[in-house]
Design an enzyme around this catalytic site. Structure first.
Site, short mmCIF file in Angstrom:
data_model
loop_
_atom_site.label_atom_id
_atom_site.label_comp_id
_atom_site.label_asym_id
_atom_site.label_seq_id
_atom_site.Cartn_x
_atom_site.Cartn_y
_atom_site.Cartn_z
CD GLU A 1 -66.30 64.89 42.74
OE1 GLU A 1 -67.25 65.48 43.05
OE2 GLU A 1 -66.79 65.44 41.24
CB CYS B 1 -60.01 70.09 28.74
SG CYS B 1 -58.80 68.79 27.89
N GLY C 1 -59.30 62.98 35.00
CA GLY C 1 -57.89 62.91 34.42
C GLY C 1 -57.52 61.47 32.96
CD GLU C 2 -55.88 60.66 28.23
OE1 GLU C 2 -55.78 59.77 28.30
OE2 GLU C 2 -56.55 61.41 27.69
CB SER D 1 -63.05 58.70 27.78
OG SER D 1 -62.67 59.89 27.12
CB SER E 1 -62.28 64.28 24.79
OG SER E 1 -62.86 62.77 25.37
CG LEU E 2 -62.10 65.43 17.12
CD1 LEU E 2 -60.74 65.06 16.96
CD2 LEU E 2 -63.25 64.64 15.80
CG HIS E 3 -64.19 67.74 22.82
ND1 HIS E 3 -65.56 67.51 22.74
CD2 HIS E 3 -63.32 67.46 23.75
CE1 HIS E 3 -65.51 66.58 23.48
NE2 HIS E 3 -64.43 65.88 24.42
CG ASN F 1 -73.46 69.19 30.87
OD1 ASN F 1 -74.06 68.75 30.55
ND2 ASN F 1 -72.27 67.93 30.08
CB CYS G 1 -69.82 65.34 29.71
SG CYS G 1 -68.09 64.59 29.00
#
Length: 386
Positions: A105, A129, A181-182, A213, A235-237, A312, A355
């Protein structure tokens, strides 16, 4: 540098080679191998990436014999648009199908004076994740350079933005490699695509308008900065290893101390080119006042800003979204410490384009292969497909 030879570019089964995704050197090697003069590669590059041409017959600066050979042996294939969804807020999500039937996508996020295209780097994702819908889809394979740059070309086709504008009035003003993806686990293909996108004689999008990212693939961060120089988003989070280990398993391999050291050493990072820390707020998990204070201590000395994102939801997700009051208070704590920390408004939620909500059905192929291997008594090490 080792260049691909023309024989390696043209498959021996006489299938046509896709010129999209080839580097300048590869394109030049192909044409010089045919006996063409070097300037023909520059002309062809201009037609493919500046003008977005898909028909060799319309490449009128090339001689008729060369055009005929290109038609016979080459193609300019883009991914196929399978489905287009438009959100009530104007966000557009495309489901794209590649030549082997796999899908990914891509999302366009409009703003008042610009628009960001969010592109994917893998079918599925290497990572798992816990808060991410894409992470529930097993990795099928990496996307090729042609499939990465092809996403941008499909979007340009859709918006009629060929030839490449020489000003910055384009709808597609920014690219974020933040889709499925990473990207740093598919570095070579992503880097090849971004070099084409940034080429001044092609798609010509400035590196300052491209953000990559990563969830924290520490060994590749410095290389990304040195070779590409694009903006970095992490992407810390979570502000502690204990919490990040729970929600982002990659942290067990590359803990926060190593990740923060890589961010401090990111080439070119300064107050004018700050690293963006993406921080997804999960109710009762990482949204307390103490979490905010720990976050401030963690990033000390790094030129950075935050993007705060309300979780989300997606079908079956195990987390909840914090209240608006909690989001705003968390943002104020970071602001008071001197950091920009806007709360990103959710875009495209109604079409699962926000996201962490992207996902395709291509895991079915990966699962089929996995079951077949098990039936044959072959183990599966879950290594990323090349």
């Amino acid at each position: 540098m080792t260049h691909c030879t023309p024989d390696s570019l043209i498959p021996q089964n006489l299938e046509r080679v896709n010129l999209v995704g080839l580097s300048r050197d590869q394109l030049a090697d192909l044409l010089t191998g045919w006996g063409e003069r070097p300037f023909r590669a520059k002309q062809l590059w201009h037609w493919i990436y500046h003008r977005g041409e898909t028909d060799f017959d319309r490449m009128t600066s090339l001689g008729a014999p060369l055009r005929e050979r290109l038609k016979a042996q080459c193609t300019l294939a883009r991914p196929e648009i399978v489905r287009t969804q438009t959100s009530e807020d104007g966000t557009i999500k495309w489901l794209l199908r590649f030549a082997d039937g796999n899908e990914a996508e891509m999302v366009y996020i409009p703003e008042d004076d610009r628009g960001a295209l969010c592109i994917s780097s893998q079918v599925g994702c290497t990572l798992t994740c816990r808060f991410c819908h894409t992470g529930t889809q097993l990795l099928v394979r990496n996307l090729s350079a042609a499939e990465v740059v092809g996403q941008v070309m499909v979007a340009r086709d859709t918006f009629g933005e060929w030839p490449s504008p020489i000003d910055e009035s384009r709808m597609l003003s920014n690219i974020v490699v933040m889709g499925m993806g990473e990207p740093l686990y598919n570095y070579d293909n992503v880097a090849g695509a971004l070099k084409i996108i940034m080429d001044g004689e092609g798609i010509a999008l400035s590196r300052r308008r491209i953000t990559l990212s990563t969830a924290g693939v520490v060994p590749m961060i410095e290389r990304c900065g040195e070779e590409l120089g694009v903006k970095l988003a992490v992407s810390l989070h979570a502000p502690t290893d204990a919490v990040r280990d729970q929600i982002m398993p990659i942290n067990r391999k590359y803990p926060l101390a190593e990740l923060m050291a890589a961010c401090r050493n990111y080439p070119g990072a300064n107050n004018a080119r700050r690293i963006t820390f993406e921080y997804l707020l999960l109710k009762g998990v990482n949204d307390s006042d103490e979490d905010a204070r720990a976050l401030i201590r963690l990033v000390e000395g790094i030129p950075c800003k935050f993007n705060l994102i309300a979780f989300n939801p997606w079908p079956g997700s195990p987390y909840e979204t914090p209240s608006v009051a909690r989001l705003e208070h968390f943002s104020r704590l970071l602001n008071d410490a001197g950091y920009s920390a806007p709360i990103r408004l959710p875009r495209g939620r109604d079409i699962l384009a926000a996201c962490g909500q992207l996902r395709s059905d291509s895991e079915r192929e990966r699962l089929s292969r996995h079951k077949a291997r098990l039936a044959q008594g072959i183990g599966d090490d879950h290594a990323p497909d090349a």
